[in-house]
Design an enzyme around this catalytic site. Structure first.
Site, PDB file in Angstrom:
ATOM      1  N   ASP A 134       0.853  -1.180   0.000  1.00  0.00           N
ATOM      2  CA  ASP A 134       0.000   0.000   0.000  1.00  0.00           C
ATOM      3  C   ASP A 134       0.891   1.232   0.000  1.00  0.00           C
ATOM      4  O   ASP A 134       2.061   1.174   0.345  1.00  0.00           O
ATOM      5  CB  ASP A 134      -0.977   0.012   1.175  1.00  0.00           C
ATOM      6  CG  ASP A 134      -0.303   0.324   2.481  1.00  0.00           C
ATOM      7  OD1 ASP A 134       0.191  -0.616   3.119  1.00  0.00           O
ATOM      8  OD2 ASP A 134      -0.270   1.510   2.864  1.00  0.00           O
ATOM      9  N   ILE A 135       0.334   2.338  -0.454  1.00  0.00           N
ATOM     10  CA  ILE A 135       1.063   3.594  -0.514  1.00  0.00           C
ATOM     11  C   ILE A 135       0.803   4.334   0.797  1.00  0.00           C
ATOM     12  O   ILE A 135      -0.334   4.724   1.080  1.00  0.00           O
ATOM     13  CB  ILE A 135       0.610   4.440  -1.720  1.00  0.00           C
ATOM     14  CG1 ILE A 135       0.799   3.654  -3.015  1.00  0.00           C
ATOM     15  CG2 ILE A 135       1.355   5.765  -1.760  1.00  0.00           C
ATOM     16  CD1 ILE A 135       0.185   4.307  -4.234  1.00  0.00           C
ATOM     17  N   ASN A 161      -3.997  12.959  -1.682  1.00  0.00           N
ATOM     18  CA  ASN A 161      -5.287  13.373  -2.235  1.00  0.00           C
ATOM     19  C   ASN A 161      -5.781  14.659  -1.574  1.00  0.00           C
ATOM     20  O   ASN A 161      -6.269  15.565  -2.259  1.00  0.00           O
ATOM     21  CB  ASN A 161      -6.332  12.269  -2.053  1.00  0.00           C
ATOM     22  CG  ASN A 161      -6.256  11.212  -3.124  1.00  0.00           C
ATOM     23  OD1 ASN A 161      -5.746  11.443  -4.207  1.00  0.00           O
ATOM     24  ND2 ASN A 161      -6.758  10.036  -2.818  1.00  0.00           N
ATOM     25  N   ASP A 187      -4.393  10.100  -8.529  1.00  0.00           N
ATOM     26  CA  ASP A 187      -4.516   9.164  -9.657  1.00  0.00           C
ATOM     27  C   ASP A 187      -3.191   9.025 -10.392  1.00  0.00           C
ATOM     28  O   ASP A 187      -2.812   7.934 -10.817  1.00  0.00           O
ATOM     29  CB  ASP A 187      -5.590   9.643 -10.640  1.00  0.00           C
ATOM     30  CG  ASP A 187      -6.998   9.498 -10.094  1.00  0.00           C
ATOM     31  OD1 ASP A 187      -7.173   8.874  -9.027  1.00  0.00           O
ATOM     32  OD2 ASP A 187      -7.934  10.029 -10.743  1.00  0.00           O
ATOM     33  N   GLU A 237      -5.487   2.499  -2.392  1.00  0.00           N
ATOM     34  CA  GLU A 237      -4.045   2.566  -2.638  1.00  0.00           C
ATOM     35  C   GLU A 237      -3.364   1.248  -2.307  1.00  0.00           C
ATOM     36  O   GLU A 237      -2.157   1.193  -2.124  1.00  0.00           O
ATOM     37  CB  GLU A 237      -3.425   3.709  -1.829  1.00  0.00           C
ATOM     38  CG  GLU A 237      -3.206   3.437  -0.367  1.00  0.00           C
ATOM     39  CD  GLU A 237      -4.452   3.529   0.517  1.00  0.00           C
ATOM     40  OE1 GLU A 237      -4.281   3.404   1.729  1.00  0.00           O
ATOM     41  OE2 GLU A 237      -5.566   3.707   0.012  1.00  0.00           O
TER      42      GLU A 237
END
Length: 131
Positions: free
Chosen positions: A79-80, A87, A96, A122
């Site tokens: 995951d980020i 965001n 995105d 994510e």
């Protein structure tokens, strides 16, 4: 039926040719639409990785295959970190773009036999057969 001497097609031949061309055009459009729908049903539209549903179906097959063959199978989940902050700070378009870049990096880094997928948000999952 022979073509007229002036090189023009007879009206019935022209009608037949136009009818065949129309049918071929519709068949090609139908095949293109089918291929597009197939791709949309298995891939995430944002970055082109496989989607979660397809990954889960494939993972079940890979687990069964690895079990039968006695070969290893690994699954990575990534995951980020702090993605919500990206965001919130820079907007969803920037988020995105981050997802697209991470996806492209995964496609370059993993073997062709591996399957990178977007698990959700994510989060990503990578299925690594024989690893």
């Amino acid at each position: 039926m022979a073509a007229p001497l002036d090189g023009q097609l007879a009206p019935t031949t022209l009608q037949l040719a136009l009818s065949v061309a129309g049918q071929l055009s519709m068949a090609m459009a139908s095949l293109n639409l089918r291929d597009r729908l197939q791709n949309l049903s298995t891939h995430d539209s944002l970055e082109g990785l496989f989607n979660r549903r397809y990954m889960q179906e494939t993972l079940a097959r890979e687990v069964s295959l690895a079990s039968r063959r006695g070969t290893p199978l690994s699954v990575l989940q990534l995951d980020i970190d702090h993605f919500k902050d990206v965001n919130d700070t820079y907007g969803h378009e920037a988020g995105d773009e981050v997802l697209r870049h991470v996806s492209q990096a995964m496609q370059r880094l993993f073997r062709a036999s591996s399957m990178a997928s977007r698990y959700g948000g994510e989060e990503f999952a990578i299925v690594l057969p024989d690893c």
